[in-house]
Design an enzyme around this catalytic site. Structure first.
Site, PDB file in Angstrom:
ATOM      1  N   LYS A  90      41.067  45.920  50.635  1.00  0.00           N
ATOM      2  CA  LYS A  90      40.739  44.499  50.492  1.00  0.00           C
ATOM      3  C   LYS A  90      40.165  43.963  51.794  1.00  0.00           C
ATOM      4  O   LYS A  90      40.696  44.241  52.878  1.00  0.00           O
ATOM      5  CB  LYS A  90      41.997  43.710  50.097  1.00  0.00           C
ATOM      6  N   SER A 165      43.906  36.527  44.433  1.00  0.00           N
ATOM      7  CA  SER A 165      42.680  36.619  45.195  1.00  0.00           C
ATOM      8  C   SER A 165      42.107  38.032  45.258  1.00  0.00           C
ATOM      9  O   SER A 165      40.940  38.227  45.597  1.00  0.00           O
ATOM     10  CB  SER A 165      42.941  36.131  46.625  1.00  0.00           C
ATOM     11  N   SER A 189      48.657  37.590  44.326  1.00  0.00           N
ATOM     12  CA  SER A 189      47.275  38.060  44.440  1.00  0.00           C
ATOM     13  C   SER A 189      47.074  39.547  44.219  1.00  0.00           C
ATOM     14  O   SER A 189      45.934  40.010  44.156  1.00  0.00           O
ATOM     15  CB  SER A 189      46.707  37.678  45.812  1.00  0.00           C
TER      16      SER A 189
END
Length: 513
Positions: A90, A165, A189
């Protein structure tokens, strides 16, 4: 002589299966890594799951692993079980030699001078890093529509969001662009994108995985964790990245528990599984989600588990408390992005060139609307005259939520709920309604406020879209969530409902992103 399977066959293996074939010499890491790079090239015009692809670095690491294995000896025996299996990171986790942007214009092109602790461990274990995945800017969002570099799309339906997210990591794993990925979970997330994409996502106990090198949004809530297609794969990756880190002041001093062993144990007979009253029913839950949840409960009950209801009344206030604590911490953490020290610098168009005006111009141009909204909310909650009424009250609710969890775990070994109240919604459906977007996190937020571990496991389809089930356990008892999730995965898989094997082919699809 090694026989290389077709690349499509390779990328549809689990990470554990890939690792076994690598160790047996049936495939090479170079072939495996190249197969994933080919997949990325084929579907990225559709998905936009990656912000940066590091093909050269990934293939170099893969070739190194292959060379060690061919040579044999002590060095080959010391290789980590996942050595040679590719991974995506990420883009909120800093990586030396690759850009780290947090999906924000204010960090566009920024190169970190150091690796996050989890990245150091991945490099030491010789997992080829495929690249950096998309996210909501600074992890602020539930749909990955708030990225400054365009939204990520859901592999199950490209007109729908993948969650957020960490939608980039979840979409990449779901679409067979990567077998493993890292995400961060501040209010769901990792778990919520897992529910929307049919992947497994774990939020470890707070402090169980080092946060050093994760760009902070809300420091008391953020946690790095694994994103995979199976519970066993998540446990393998969690064991690799977990453990004490002296560079992280919030890191727990305990060793990583035996998570892989727990993920390979499927017997739930005699276990007490608590259904959280406040998170299992209510307004906003789609019937298809509730049907999948009830089917999961039936399967666990038939396997010998005792299903009990637990009451956590403070959870009714969790969403409000979270959306005061998180923006307050975010407003403080994001103050460092000022156009002076690093990152993008925007000069004011007119007037005197002062530091204050440079800061104002940089932050106005560099931050997106959702980030600005949360900074304003957090700054207000921390301001003189309002601190006790808002931030202080939210922290009191946080304490009550922790007490509710303590009481619930006296009645049950693990707790269970739907991970999200709905299946993945359509792109643009909630971008103009922040409150509707925030409500997606209603079931995942309590775990972050309490610092306990949680995991999402796919549990069926509703109208052709994945539904996720969440297991929660007491702090430091991460093995319990892996045990329960693996049991449910086995029970549902035994009925032919292996969710990730049903993902549509994307190679022939394309959209403008």
């Amino acid at each position: 002589m090694t026989t290389t399977p077709h690349s499509t066959d390779l990328i549809r293996l689990t990470a554990a299966e890939m690792a076994a074939k690598l160790r047996a010499g049936e495939i090479t890491s170079v072939d495996l890594t190249q197969a994933h790079l080919d997949r990325i090239e084929a579907v990225e015009p559709t998905l936009n799951a990656f912000l940066h692809v590091s093909a050269e670095e990934a293939l170099t690491t893969a070739a190194e692993v292959d060379k060690i294995r061919v040579a044999g000896g002590a060095e080959a025996e010391k290789l980590h079980p996942l050595a040679g299996v590719p991974i995506a990171i990420k883009d909120l986790i800093v990586t030396k030699g690759q850009p780290t942007t947090a999906a924000s214009k204010i960090l566009e092109g920024w190169m970190s001078p150091y690796d996050a602790t989890v990245v150091e461990k991945i490099r030491e274990a010789k997992l080829p890093i495929l690249g950096k995945t998309n996210l909501d800017e600074f992890a602020m969002g539930s749909s990955t529509e708030h990225s400054a570099f365009g939204p990520t799309r859901n592999p199950w339906d490209i007109e729908r969001i993948p969650g957020g997210s960490g939608g980039g990591s979840a979409a990449a794993v779901a679409a067979f662009e990567a077998p493993l990925a890292l995400g961060t979970d501040t209010g769901g997330s990792i778990r919520e994108p897992g529910a929307f994409t049919g992947t497994v996502g774990t939020k470890p106990t707070y402090g169980g995985v080092s946060r050093y090198g994760a760009i902070a949004m809300a420091s008391s809530l953020d946690q790095i964790g694994p994103v995979t297609r199976t519970v066993e794969d998540a446990a393998l990756l969690h064991e690799l990245i977990g453990g004490h880190d002296p560079k992280d002041s919030t890191s727990l001093p305990e060793p990583v528990p035996a998570l892989v062993d727990a993920a390979r144990t499927h017997d739930v007979a005699g276990k007490k599984i608590g259904v959280i009253k406040q998170l299992a029913t209510g307004e906003g839950y789609q019937q298809g989600v509730l049907d999948a949840f009830n089917s999961s409960l039936d399967a666990l009950r038939e396997a010998g588990a005792e299903i009990v209801e637990v009451d956590c009344p403070s959870f009714d206030y969790a969403l409000g408390a979270y959306y005061l604590i998180m923006p307050s911490e975010a407003s403080s953490n994001l103050a460092r992005y000022d156009g002076v020290r690093y990152g993008t610098r925007v000069l004011p168009e007119e007037g005197p060139l002062t530091i204050e005006r440079v800061m104002g111009a940089t932050r106005a141009a560099g931050f997106g609307e959702e980030v600005k909204r949360r900074i304003i909310l957090g700054t207000y909650a921390l301001s003189a005259g309002y601190y006790d009424a808002y931030y202080g009250s939210a922290q009191k609710i946080r304490t009550l939520i922790q007490r509710d969890f303590d009481a619930a775990f006296e009645q049950a070994d693990v707790l269970i709920s739907p991970t999200a109240p709905t299946v993945a919604f359509k792109m643009g459906e909630k971008t103009d309604d922040p409150m509707a977007m925030y409500l997606n996190d209603i079931a995942t937020i309590p775990a972050n406020l309490a610092g306990i571990p949680g995991i999402n496991v796919p549990a069926g389809l509703s109208d052709g879209l994945p539904v996720g089930i969440q297991f929660l356990a007491p702090a430091k008892e991460d093995a319990r969530v892996y045990h329960a999730a693996a049991a449910l995965e086995e029970l549902l898989g035994g009925k032919g409902e292996v969710i990730w094997q049903q993902i549509p082919d994307l190679a022939s699809s394309s959209v403008d992103v």
